[in-house]
Motif scaffolding. Structure first.
Motif, PDB file in Angstrom:
ATOM      1  N   PHE A  36       0.845  -1.192   0.000  1.00 58.99           N
ATOM      2  CA  PHE A  36       0.000   0.000   0.000  1.00 58.99           C
ATOM      3  C   PHE A  36       0.880   1.242   0.000  1.00 58.99           C
ATOM      4  O   PHE A  36       2.081   1.182   0.246  1.00 58.99           O
ATOM      5  N   ASP A  37       0.268   2.369  -0.292  1.00 58.23           N
ATOM      6  CA  ASP A  37       1.003   3.633  -0.407  1.00 58.23           C
ATOM      7  C   ASP A  37       0.996   4.361   0.929  1.00 58.23           C
ATOM      8  O   ASP A  37      -0.056   4.572   1.535  1.00 58.23           O
ATOM      9  N   PHE A  38       2.186   4.780   1.362  1.00 56.67           N
ATOM     10  CA  PHE A  38       2.315   5.561   2.580  1.00 56.67           C
ATOM     11  C   PHE A  38       2.061   7.035   2.280  1.00 56.67           C
ATOM     12  O   PHE A  38       2.127   7.465   1.127  1.00 56.67           O
ATOM     13  N   PRO A  39       1.813   7.842   3.326  1.00 57.52           N
ATOM     14  CA  PRO A  39       1.759   9.293   3.120  1.00 57.52           C
ATOM     15  C   PRO A  39       3.104   9.803   2.589  1.00 57.52           C
ATOM     16  O   PRO A  39       4.156   9.240   2.893  1.00 57.52           O
ATOM     17  N   GLU A  40       3.069  10.852   1.778  1.00 56.44           N
ATOM     18  CA  GLU A  40       4.307  11.379   1.208  1.00 56.44           C
ATOM     19  C   GLU A  40       5.227  11.925   2.299  1.00 56.44           C
ATOM     20  O   GLU A  40       6.440  11.758   2.242  1.00 56.44           O
ATOM     21  N   LYS A  41       4.653  12.609   3.275  1.00 56.35           N
ATOM     22  CA  LYS A  41       5.436  13.178   4.375  1.00 56.35           C
ATOM     23  C   LYS A  41       5.450  12.210   5.553  1.00 56.35           C
ATOM     24  O   LYS A  41       4.415  11.654   5.917  1.00 56.35           O
ATOM     25  N   VAL A  42       6.626  12.027   6.124  1.00 60.12           N
ATOM     26  CA  VAL A  42       6.750  11.149   7.285  1.00 60.12           C
ATOM     27  C   VAL A  42       6.531  11.916   8.578  1.00 60.12           C
ATOM     28  O   VAL A  42       5.785  11.479   9.455  1.00 60.12           O
ATOM     29  N   LYS A  43       7.190  13.066   8.701  1.00 60.22           N
ATOM     30  CA  LYS A  43       7.122  13.847   9.933  1.00 60.22           C
ATOM     31  C   LYS A  43       5.682  14.277  10.201  1.00 60.22           C
ATOM     32  O   LYS A  43       5.037  14.923   9.385  1.00 60.22           O
TER      33      LYS A  43
END
Length: 763
Positions: A36-43
């Motif tokens: 699955f795709d994670f959010p682009e921003k981690v922080k």
């Protein structure tokens, strides 16, 4: 200056963070390729990423609590120098903030390995497209066997940042773009990647190669219409333009970036002062490097031994080692893992405290491998005997075990396991928590009672503790895992005396919930006995004082002429002098004991006051709770009454609406009747010849339309004249006429005629 100590949030990658999460969990738990795709921003999205992982791999994360708890533990566990090397993340950017350490004189220090992420932070912004390549280059330059420190000098860091900022990236390459273009024209794509890897330097593996290829493909996708030869030339030129200034900076400041042994610089060596609670100790290997005397003869490839700070200062003082060379280095642990530390230079390995390795090892056996479900424990006796070369029973000082030794120890135990019997998994706790009986049922379900018949005896104490320290309102599945782990661990310790001794000598007894250590109990009893004996000795010395005083007075009364008496007197005086000193010491000791007893008494009183205060608070809390419950019951009753009234009101509204509808229907029926009566009256006037006398007699029952003398008739309800053509209604009893509107309003509140007072059932 602090901006260089913080990783840019664009450097964080979701897959890097996910790999950190997987490095925290037990190796025995299943993992899989993320689909699955994670959010682009981690922080700021760490909890969301963990929540997605938990949804995908529910069974894997059940014992670790909520996403928030997992994020907190993972960040803590992965925050140490060179963590990328230990976790196998060499193909990605640096993603851990450098830490500032302080010496015993409170001076600031940086670990040399943390200087490389600082360089990444400095170039970030001008080379964002190639930041992964820059990071791979920096990691290739970072020494793998160096654990050294430098003073935190903001001026030097500012100078380095200025140098990197002032240099033009394009001017750092000795070869011209045209010559580079001609060189690239003769290369295949595969040869181009090989040339890029050679330019970056260091050891390569498939992960790093794939990262370089991915960055190139990104550049290719940005300008698909541009010829690939131009993309190759531009990409290589930009990457080399970023790497060459970094290479020169490292070469210009070897004392910062290289081991001191390679620089030829005489520097006072630093020693990590490892702090674990109230324990402070140093690695013998690092101390040996500092004073030039080998003290680490016991160390081997798997173990690092330590010596206490007090012993170091007592033996060596400040002659061979300066106090300032001690760098305070805290030992950190999370709920499930000990945070690794790098071995002493020139070691490449990572270690954790032996006591932390003990808990991680048995957590893998009991929860991960499910080693003790329905088995004969005696089969493991020889295996645990072999483990004593790691868990040393007679070592009374803290020591470290290499992290990958835990896997070696697990293999030793697995050799004696026998045939697997389809081990069962811990079931999920109910939404409203689990009870002590649920815990016992789970121990039976896991067939642990077959291996440890006494295991249920430990359940109550462990359940009480787990319930006391829970993080949410109800006991969760992660709490159930904890309880089952400690139940097994107590049973194992009670079967292995040498492991019990190891745990005691390494100050780990208190970390096992519900476990009673006989040595700790004896130690407490001995302390109490020593205090009592010291008080008793003081009393004996006081009684002897009076006897010595009597002998002293007798000696003073003997004549001086007797030499023997004189010698005796002299001896007695010396004895008196010694006695006086002893008395003074005794008085001081007595005073100390008195002060100590007073302090104990004061502490006892404070404790009693605190207990009384707590008891009072508990009573007040109970009263408040009772009042709250009472108020809650009242509110509940009021809510029920309001609900009942609301329902009644609703029914009333429905009735009103029904009656209103019926009234409207009745009004229409009445109006139709009035219209028919009026029409009939007009028709009768046209067809019948009625004399004036008849008309006068029937004034109350007929409509008068005579042209000659129309009678005047008033409506008794409104007292106004009924005019010709107005709609009327008349009483069926007395035949008196009324305005139809007046009659309708009258009938809403009355059942009798306003003229004759007769009942009107038919209207």
């Amino acid at each position: 200056m602090t901006k260089y100590l913080e990783i840019n949030e664009d450097a964080y990658t979701p897959m890097h963070f996910a790999q950190k999460v997987f490095s925290y969990i037990l190796k025995e738990f299943p993992t899989q390729q993320i689909s699955f795709d994670f959010p682009e921003k981690v922080k700021g999205n760490e909890e969301e990423i963990v929540r997605m992982l938990c949804d995908e791999l529910a069974d894997t994360f059940r014992m670790y609590g909520s996403p928030r708890e997992i994020v907190e533990n993972v960040k803590k566990f992965t925050n140490f120098p060179e963590n990328w090397r230990h976790l196998g993340l060499e193909e990605d950017t640096y993603q851990t903030n450098p830490m500032i350490y302080r010496s015993l004189k409170n001076e600031k220090y940086l670990c040399k390995s943390d200087l490389f992420p600082i360089l990444q932070n400095m170039v970030f912004g001008g080379m964002n497209e190639f930041i992964n390549v820059m990071a791979i280059f920096l990691k290739s330059q970072e020494p793998s066997d160096c654990m050294e420190f430098v003073r935190f000098d903001e001026k030097v860091l500012e100078e380095i940042a200025a140098e990197l900022s002032a240099e033009s990236w394009q001017k750092q390459v000795n070869i011209s773009p045209m010559e580079l273009f001609q060189e690239m024209s003769n290369l295949s794509l595969e040869e181009y990647f090989e040339k890029t890897e050679k330019m970056i330097g260091g050891e390569w593996n498939p992960k790093k190669s794939l990262r370089v290829q991915m960055d190139f493909r990104k550049m290719r996708m940005l300008s698909p219409e541009v010829p690939i030869l131009f993309v190759m030339t531009t990409t290589y030129h930009m990457q080399r333009s970023g790497i060459e200034p970094l290479r020169r900076i490292i070469k210009k400041h070897p004392e910062w970036f290289l081991p001191y042994s390679e620089t030829g610089i005489n520097n006072i060596p630093t020693v990590r002062l490892l702090e674990d609670g109230d324990q402070r100790f140093v690695l013998k290997a690092e101390l040996s490097n500092a004073i030039g005397v080998r003290l680490d003869s016991e160390d081997d490839g798997n173990l690092l031994f330590t010596v206490g700070l007090e012993e170091v200062l007592r033996k060596y003082g400040t002659k061979k080692i300066e106090v300032n060379t001690f760098i305070r280095y805290p030992i950190v642990r999370t709920k499930h893992r000990g945070v690794p530390i790098k071995g002493a230079t020139p070691s490449k390995e990572f270690f954790i405290l032996a006591v932390d390795a003990f808990f991680e090892f048995f957590r893998s056996l009991t929860i991960g491998l499910k080693m003790f479900q329905n088995t004969d424990f005696s089969r493991f006796s020889l295996a645990f005997h072999e483990l004593e070369k790691y868990f040393k029973p007679n070592c009374k000082t803290p020591y470290f075990i290499r992290t990958d030794s835990i896997d070696s120890m697990k293999k030793i135990v697995e050799m004696f396991r026998g045939e697997a019997k389809g081990e069962k998994s811990v079931r999920n706790a109910k939404p409203d928590g689990f009870t002590i009986q649920d815990l016992k049922n789970e121990l039976k379900h896991l067939e642990l009672v077959e291996t440890f018949p006494e295991i249920e005896e430990h359940a109550e104490v462990i359940y009480e503790h787990v319930n006391k320290v829970k993080n949410e309102r109800y006991l969760r599945t992660c709490d159930l895992f904890d309880a089952i782990e400690y139940c097994q661990l107590i049973c194992i310790l009670n079967r292995l005396p040498n492991l019990k001794m190891f745990l005691h000598n390494q100050n780990g007894c208190g970390r096992v919930i519900g476990y009673k250590c006989e040595r700790c109990e004896k130690k407490e009893i001995q302390k109490t006995s020593d205090v009592k004996n010291s008080t008793k000795n003081l009393k004996i010395e006081n009684s002897n004082e009076s006897v010595l005083n009597q002998y002293s007075q007798l000696a003073l009364s003997v004549p001086e002429a007797c030499e023997k008496c004189s010698e005796s007197s002299k001896t007695l005086k010396e004895t008196e002098s010694e006695l006086k000193i002893s008395q003074d010491q005794e008085k001081k000791m007595h005073q100390k004991v008195t002060n100590t007893e007073k302090e104990l008494s004061d502490l006892k009183k404070e404790h009693e006051i605190r207990l009384m205060s707590e008891a009072k608070k508990k009573e007040e809390f109970a009263e408040m709770k009772e009042e709250l419950n009472s108020e809650k019951e009242k509110n509940q009753k009021k809510e029920e009454e309001i609900l009942k009234a609301s329902k009644e009101n609703e029914e009333l509204q429905k009735t009103i609406l029904k009656l209103t509808a019926e009234n409207e229907t009745n009004e229409r029926v009445i109006q139709k009747l009035l219209d028919r009566i009026t029409n009939l009256s007009i028709s009768n006037q046209k067809t019948d010849k009625i004399n004036e006398k008849t008309i006068e007699e029937s004034t109350a029952t007929a409509s008068i339309t005579s042209k000659n003398a129309p009678p005047v008739i008033d409506c008794l309800i409104c007292s106004n004249q009924i005019k010709s053509g107005e709609e009327i209604i008349r009483c069926p009893l007395c035949k008196r006429r009324f305005h139809s509107n007046c009659a309708f309003k009258w009938l809403k509140d009355h059942t009798q005629c306003p003229a004759c007072n007769g009942d009107l059932p038919g209207i």
